[in-house]
Design a protein around this motif. Sequence first.
Motif, short mmCIF file in Angstrom:
data_model
loop_
_atom_site.label_atom_id
_atom_site.label_comp_id
_atom_site.label_asym_id
_atom_site.label_seq_id
_atom_site.Cartn_x
_atom_site.Cartn_y
_atom_site.Cartn_z
N LEU A 120 0.83 -1.20 0.00
CA LEU A 120 0.00 0.00 0.00
C LEU A 120 0.87 1.26 0.00
O LEU A 120 0.67 2.18 -0.80
CB LEU A 120 -0.92 0.01 1.22
CG LEU A 120 -1.95 -1.12 1.31
CD1 LEU A 120 -2.66 -1.05 2.67
CD2 LEU A 120 -2.96 -1.01 0.18
N TRP A 131 -2.87 3.81 -4.06
CA TRP A 131 -3.15 3.17 -2.77
C TRP A 131 -4.42 2.32 -2.86
O TRP A 131 -4.46 1.18 -2.41
CB TRP A 131 -3.28 4.23 -1.69
CG TRP A 131 -3.63 3.70 -0.32
CD1 TRP A 131 -4.83 3.15 0.07
CD2 TRP A 131 -2.78 3.63 0.83
NE1 TRP A 131 -4.79 2.78 1.39
CE2 TRP A 131 -3.55 3.04 1.88
CE3 TRP A 131 -1.48 4.01 1.08
CZ2 TRP A 131 -3.01 2.85 3.16
CZ3 TRP A 131 -0.95 3.81 2.36
CH2 TRP A 131 -1.72 3.23 3.38
N SER A 191 -4.80 -1.72 -2.62
CA SER A 191 -5.68 -2.32 -1.61
C SER A 191 -6.57 -3.39 -2.26
O SER A 191 -6.83 -4.44 -1.66
CB SER A 191 -6.53 -1.23 -0.96
OG SER A 191 -7.40 -1.79 0.01
N SER A 223 -6.48 -7.68 -1.58
CA SER A 223 -7.71 -8.30 -1.09
C SER A 223 -8.12 -9.49 -1.94
O SER A 223 -9.04 -10.22 -1.58
CB SER A 223 -8.84 -7.27 -1.06
OG SER A 223 -9.23 -6.88 -2.37
#
Length: 214
Positions: free
Chosen positions: A101, A205, A209, A213
Amino acid sequence: MITKKSLSEEVAEKIREQIAGGRYLPGDRLPIEPELMKSFGVGRSTIREAIKLLTNAGLLRAQQGVGTFVEQAGPLRETMDQRLQRAKEQEVDEIRQLLELKIAEKAARNRTEEDLEKISQHLAARKAAAVEGSLADCVEADIAFHTAIAVASGNDILADLYRAAAGHLKQWFLSRYHQADFQKTYLLHERLFKAIRAADGEKAWKIASEIISK
């Protein structure tokens, strides 16, 4: 690949555990070499190397002609590489994900044209590996892509931490992922590159993310 511990490192770890568990307290003298050799079933050179490791780490103190004493009961001053070696894969992966990140955000702000060229090359290699290569090629290409982003962040410490974490996870990646996973996430990685190229840290960012995930 995760490096296998040497015999002396294994003995050092066992002695550390004994100290942490209260078998030996600060100020206590360790048993003499022959007793340690018998206790751990190893040779003299292994014991001496283990003692040296613990002494260099500040856990033991060798007094010539007297013996080796426990200096402290606290944790070893390990290198990051040593700490990662004994960490659980899930713990190291959490570190890697958090790093991804931050390096994505900073790369968008600090990247150079040379950085963009390298990231682009690794992105292409990642795509090729996902379509035609082996799973090992996919993992190598993916790590190279994210490592290039880490370098582009302009923070050498972040880059070193990412290299170390990813390097220790290669074998775990091979057991966890399939080649198809790298094909499915290609577009996300392409979007990440475009966000970095556009100098959009917030978007980079957000996409990073989404990637972690998956």
